[in-house]
Design a protein around this motif. Structure first.
Motif, PDB file in Angstrom:
ATOM      1  N   ASN A 132      -5.278 -88.341   6.099  1.00 57.47           N
ATOM      2  CA  ASN A 132      -4.113 -87.571   6.551  1.00 57.47           C
ATOM      3  C   ASN A 132      -4.958 -87.411   7.746  1.00 57.47           C
ATOM      4  OD1 ASN A 132      -2.479 -89.479   5.030  1.00 57.47           O
ATOM      5  ND2 ASN A 132      -1.605 -87.863   4.081  1.00 57.47           N
ATOM      6  N   ARG A 133      -5.575 -86.505   7.775  1.00 51.87           N
ATOM      7  CA  ARG A 133      -6.275 -85.688   9.156  1.00 51.87           C
ATOM      8  C   ARG A 133      -6.939 -86.779  10.019  1.00 51.87           C
ATOM      9  NH1 ARG A 133     -10.428 -81.376   7.617  1.00 51.87           N
ATOM     10  NH2 ARG A 133     -11.366 -83.653   7.194  1.00 51.87           N
ATOM     11  N   ASP A 134      -7.734 -87.508   9.446  1.00 47.27           N
ATOM     12  CA  ASP A 134      -8.534 -87.975  10.032  1.00 47.27           C
ATOM     13  C   ASP A 134      -7.523 -89.157  10.572  1.00 47.27           C
ATOM     14  OD1 ASP A 134     -10.877 -87.143   9.555  1.00 47.27           O
ATOM     15  OD2 ASP A 134     -11.131 -88.134   7.401  1.00 47.27           O
ATOM     16  N   GLY A 135      -6.740 -89.879  10.056  1.00 48.62           N
ATOM     17  CA  GLY A 135      -5.919 -90.534  10.318  1.00 48.62           C
ATOM     18  C   GLY A 135      -4.698 -89.735  11.799  1.00 48.62           C
ATOM     19  N   ALA A 136      -4.639 -88.675  11.454  1.00 49.23           N
ATOM     20  CA  ALA A 136      -4.078 -87.497  12.609  1.00 49.23           C
ATOM     21  C   ALA A 136      -4.915 -88.530  14.046  1.00 49.23           C
ATOM     22  CB  ALA A 136      -3.141 -86.566  12.296  1.00 49.23           C
ATOM     23  N   THR A 137      -5.773 -88.001  14.218  1.00 47.63           N
ATOM     24  CA  THR A 137      -6.686 -87.698  15.382  1.00 47.63           C
ATOM     25  C   THR A 137      -7.035 -88.782  15.600  1.00 47.63           C
ATOM     26  OG1 THR A 137      -9.013 -87.812  13.736  1.00 47.63           O
ATOM     27  CG2 THR A 137      -7.820 -85.415  14.362  1.00 47.63           C
ATOM     28  N   SER A 138      -7.198 -90.137  15.108  1.00 52.12           N
ATOM     29  CA  SER A 138      -7.814 -90.977  15.637  1.00 52.12           C
ATOM     30  C   SER A 138      -6.193 -91.564  16.251  1.00 52.12           C
ATOM     31  CB  SER A 138      -8.193 -91.804  14.538  1.00 52.12           C
ATOM     32  OG  SER A 138      -6.605 -92.131  13.718  1.00 52.12           O
ATOM     33  N   GLY A 139      -5.498 -91.639  16.121  1.00 46.98           N
ATOM     34  CA  GLY A 139      -4.105 -91.791  16.978  1.00 46.98           C
ATOM     35  C   GLY A 139      -3.586 -93.333  16.555  1.00 46.98           C
ATOM     36  N   THR A 140      -2.596 -94.434  17.185  1.00 40.80           N
ATOM     37  CA  THR A 140      -2.771 -95.293  16.962  1.00 40.80           C
ATOM     38  C   THR A 140      -3.617 -95.734  17.612  1.00 40.80           C
ATOM     39  OG1 THR A 140       0.030 -94.683  17.744  1.00 40.80           O
ATOM     40  CG2 THR A 140      -0.328 -96.336  17.522  1.00 40.80           C
ATOM     41  N   ALA A 141      -3.647 -97.487  16.285  1.00 35.53           N
ATOM     42  CA  ALA A 141      -4.080 -98.019  16.143  1.00 35.53           C
ATOM     43  C   ALA A 141      -3.818 -99.411  17.047  1.00 35.53           C
ATOM     44  CB  ALA A 141      -5.171 -98.824  15.331  1.00 35.53           C
ATOM     45  N   ILE A 142      -4.625-100.124  18.158  1.00 35.21           N
ATOM     46  CA  ILE A 142      -4.019-101.504  19.273  1.00 35.21           C
ATOM     47  C   ILE A 142      -5.305-101.770  18.948  1.00 35.21           C
ATOM     48  CG2 ILE A 142      -2.090 -99.603  20.539  1.00 35.21           C
ATOM     49  CD1 ILE A 142      -4.562 -99.435  22.335  1.00 35.21           C
ATOM     50  N   ALA A 143      -4.173-102.939  19.788  1.00 36.17           N
ATOM     51  CA  ALA A 143      -5.526-104.275  19.495  1.00 36.17           C
ATOM     52  C   ALA A 143      -6.114-103.940  20.859  1.00 36.17           C
ATOM     53  CB  ALA A 143      -4.667-106.197  19.629  1.00 36.17           C
ATOM     54  N   TYR A 144      -8.010-104.440  20.732  1.00 33.83           N
ATOM     55  CA  TYR A 144      -8.472-104.566  21.793  1.00 33.83           C
ATOM     56  C   TYR A 144      -8.173-105.241  23.020  1.00 33.83           C
ATOM     57  CZ  TYR A 144     -12.399-104.305  24.501  1.00 33.83           C
ATOM     58  OH  TYR A 144     -13.983-104.143  25.093  1.00 33.83           O
ATOM     59  N   SER A 145      -7.307-106.222  23.327  1.00 32.87           N
ATOM     60  CA  SER A 145      -6.635-107.245  24.756  1.00 32.87           C
ATOM     61  C   SER A 145      -5.519-106.290  25.274  1.00 32.87           C
ATOM     62  CB  SER A 145      -6.124-107.779  24.027  1.00 32.87           C
ATOM     63  OG  SER A 145      -5.072-108.030  23.220  1.00 32.87           O
ATOM     64  N   ASP A 146      -5.181-105.478  24.035  1.00 35.63           N
ATOM     65  CA  ASP A 146      -3.799-104.561  24.592  1.00 35.63           C
ATOM     66  C   ASP A 146      -5.027-103.970  25.100  1.00 35.63           C
ATOM     67  OD1 ASP A 146      -1.555-105.945  23.986  1.00 35.63           O
ATOM     68  OD2 ASP A 146      -1.557-104.600  21.588  1.00 35.63           O
ATOM     69  N   PHE A 147      -5.812-102.992  24.864  1.00 38.49           N
ATOM     70  CA  PHE A 147      -6.278-101.484  25.342  1.00 38.49           C
ATOM     71  C   PHE A 147      -6.651-102.307  26.592  1.00 38.49           C
ATOM     72  CE2 PHE A 147     -10.738-100.215  25.909  1.00 38.49           C
ATOM     73  CZ  PHE A 147     -10.262 -99.339  26.428  1.00 38.49           C
ATOM     74  N   ARG A 148      -7.449-103.294  26.984  1.00 35.86           N
ATOM     75  CA  ARG A 148      -7.733-104.139  28.405  1.00 35.86           C
ATOM     76  C   ARG A 148      -6.649-103.753  28.820  1.00 35.86           C
ATOM     77  NH1 ARG A 148     -12.829-105.998  29.150  1.00 35.86           N
ATOM     78  NH2 ARG A 148     -11.562-107.340  31.120  1.00 35.86           N
ATOM     79  N   SER A 149      -5.548-104.279  28.882  1.00 33.12           N
ATOM     80  CA  SER A 149      -4.059-104.141  29.565  1.00 33.12           C
ATOM     81  C   SER A 149      -4.126-102.536  29.657  1.00 33.12           C
ATOM     82  CB  SER A 149      -3.359-105.389  28.753  1.00 33.12           C
ATOM     83  OG  SER A 149      -3.385-106.169  28.651  1.00 33.12           O
TER      84      SER A 149
END
Length: 651
Positions: free
Chosen positions: A36-53
């Motif tokens: 859970n700690r690792d998940g809290a530090t990594s944040g919300t997972a998004i698609a790479y295409s959304d990342f570029r947008s």
């Protein structure tokens, strides 16, 4: 009795399982927190295409590019992550939109996390192995894995409920005989300095409910020594040698706690005659018995261990078990007499709030043949009945009702009977009662009822005035006549063709009594004082099974003829009484139809005065006129002769 009770111990198996379940749960909780700690530090997972947008939209503030993940922060402060693809234009894109970026090496798991993940399976395996080994090696218990050979004897101490001789009443002779064992356990030197040895075993013999187990616990309570209890059936299992192993383990436990008492209940389950297995001398039960004999009288000295056993079948025990040096003292625990019943009732009545009209002696006089367990059940039934009636005290009325319930069965008032069946039942029970009144040797009537109780549609209960230990010939003939009174009354009133099967139990009783008179008690002038049947079992059990000895066909035929003659003599006596007092038969039958239940005193007063005045002032004055309508002609009645086919069908 000691009020400081020891807290009850839980099941060791359950306790161990709960401990290991807690350890596993804690390990899983640590792993879950790390993830859970690792998940809290990594944040919300998004698609790479959304990342570029988001970059092209100017929403990304900074990113950290790693070999397997890209972590970033948006302008609003929220964090995100994505999985990179082979995109050579990512860095120029970041430069074009002024996004701050940096490289990030992939984090390696810590030493403790690696150790945790790798050691968890081994910890589980070691925990299971430790649990199994502990169950195999624990002492004194047979419930664990591979613990078949362990003894199942339970150790009772004073803290688990002390019982003394004050709690045992009605068996004074048996108690005095066992007092010597108590004195030996308290002061062994008193006997040893005179060269005396205490008996190694005492066998308590008595019918069920007479207090054998309670008496054994009282010995341990008086002596203040450990008390091991086990049932004879606990020794024998389906595995060969288990019983003998349990006997050895039981004596090992007893030696550690000596001086002590080992109580074996229902010892006939393991102590039966050897060689009764159709030639199989290697029987598991016989091996267990052999080991018990060796432990009781072997080369090793078992000083301070006294074996107390109980059984209601001493006739089936092996003779080697009863010889001197083993169970060399047999203590008979009989059913209590009237004085004993008074003491037993007083013990049980201490726990019940009683009304002033309750007299223990009166109740004891009306309960001949009751054992200690029967009397305890009687007091309990009376208390339950008073509670159902909403009373705060248990009065004599509740004890009387409880006594009727115990002796005759519960009332079945919901049972629907036709008027003809009620009339038949009334005359049947009136026939028993009239014959009993006019037979001088018969026991006095306690109560007559036509209310169905148990499996009977009606009943006439007779109680002896005192405890009887033997029966005389005149009383046996009186009982035969009383048993035939119901059948004779049906024939006189309703006719030969209307006789019912209600006399089946009476005929069975009369036949058995006549058979015992002829074959066992030598009361036949024709056959003489000889025994023609051997009893199988003990006479104090309330029943006996008999087996005919080898005899000729002529003798067997003569026995059957004598049995028939004696039963028919009882039939003729009952017929003469009811023919002479037919008016009383109608009077009593009418009273039973109207009031359903009459006491013995009410029946006697009714026959003397023609009416009864009850305690509440009501008068019972039934009509002496027959309730069956027109009288039946004498030709319709059965003449003098044998029992015939109707009686056989009724039986």
């Amino acid at each position: 009795m000691n009020d400081d009770k020891e807290p009850q111990q839980g099941n060791p198996w359950v306790k161990s399982a709960m401990i290991w379940a807690g350890v596993v749960f804690a390990l899983l909780l640590v792993v879950s927190l790390v993830e859970n700690r690792d998940g809290a530090t990594s944040g919300t997972a998004i698609a790479y295409s959304d990342f570029r947008s988001k970059i092209e939209g100017g929403q990304v503030k900074e990113v950290s590019v790693g070999p397997d993940h890209i972590y970033g922060t948006l302008n609003n402060g929220s964090k995100f992550s994505t999985v990179p693809v082979n995109d050579p234009g990512l860095i120029p894109l970041l430069d074009d939109y002024g996004v701050k970026y940096s490289g990030k090496a992939e984090e390696q798991p810590s030493f403790w996390m690696v150790l945790l993940y790798q050691s968890l399976p081994f910890l589980l395996i070691l925990g299971v192995a430790f649990f199994v080994l502990r169950q195999m090696q624990k002492g004194g218990g047979a419930g664990g894995a591979m613990g078949f050979g362990k003894s199942k004897a339970k150790l009772l101490t004073e803290k688990s409920g002390r019982v003394t001789f004050d709690d045992v009443a009605g068996i004074d002779e048996a108690r005095e005989e066992l007092q010597e064992i108590v004195e030996f356990l308290k002061d062994p030197q008193k006997f040893s300095r005179l060269g005396g040895k205490i008996p190694k075993g005492a066998l308590l013999v008595g019918s069920p409910g007479t207090g054998k187990t309670l008496l054994a616990r009282a010995i341990a309570g008086e002596a203040g020594v450990p008390f091991f209890t086990i049932s004879g059936s606990d020794f024998v299992e389906m595995f060969v040698g288990v019983g003998a192993s349990r006997v050895r383990d039981m004596f090992e436990q007893a030696k550690k706690n000596a001086p002590c008492i080992v109580f074996i209940d229902e010892i006939d389950a393991v102590g039966r005659h050897r060689g009764a297995g159709l030639g199989n001398g290697n029987d598991e039960r016989e091996q267990t018995l052999n080991q018990l004999l060796v432990e009781m009288d072997g080369f090793e000295s078992n000083e301070g261990i006294i074996i107390v056993a109980a059984t209601n079948r001493p006739d089936v025990l092996d003779p080697a078990l009863l010889r001197p040096g083993r169970f060399d003292r047999q203590v008979v625990v009989p059913r209590p007499d009237i004085e004993g019943r008074v003491k037993i009732l007083e013990v049980h009545m201490k726990k019940v709030p009683l009304a002033p009209d309750v007299d223990a002696r009166t109740i004891a006089r009306g309960t001949p043949g009751f054992s200690g367990a029967d009397l305890a059940n009687l007091v309990n039934e009376a208390a339950l009945m008073a509670a159902r009636r909403g009373k705060r005290l248990v009065a004599s009325a509740e004890f009387e009702a409880a006594k009727d319930k115990v002796m005759m069965g519960a009332e079945r008032k919901s049972m629907v009977m036709t008027e003809d069946e009620k009339k038949m039942t009334a005359y049947h029970e009136a026939g028993h009662a009239i014959v009993a009144v006019h037979e001088p040797a018969s026991d006095p009537i306690h109560k007559a009822t036509i209310i169905p109780r148990g499996r009977a549609l009606g009943m006439v209960m007779r109680l002896p005035e005192r405890d009887n230990y033997s029966y005389h010939r005149d009383k046996m003939y009186a009982n035969l006549a009383v048993s035939m009174g119901g059948r004779v009354a049906e024939e006189i009133i309703f006719g030969y063709d209307k006789v019912s099967s209600g006399a089946s139990g009476d005929i069975q009783y009369a036949t058995r009594l006549a058979r015992d008179m002829v074959t066992q008690w030598g009361m036949s002038d024709k056959l003489g004082p000889l025994q023609y049947e051997e009893q199988q079992g003990e006479t104090f059990l309330g029943y006996s099974q008999s087996q005919r000895v080898h005899m000729s066909n002529e003798t067997a035929k003569a026995i059957d003829q004598e049995i028939r003659r004696i039963v028919e003599a009882g039939y003729d006596r009952a017929k003469k009484v009811l023919s002479d007092f037919e008016a009383q038969l109608h009077l009593l039958a009418n009273a039973l139809l109207e009031y359903e239940t009459l006491s013995g005193d009410e029946i006697k007063t009714l026959l003397d005065k023609g009416e009864i005045t009850r305690d509440d002032g009501t008068k019972i004055k039934p009509s002496p006129i027959p309730v069956v309508g027109t009288s039946i002609p004498r030709s319709g009645r059965r003449g003098k002769g044998g029992l015939g086919g109707a009686a056989a069908a009724g039986a």
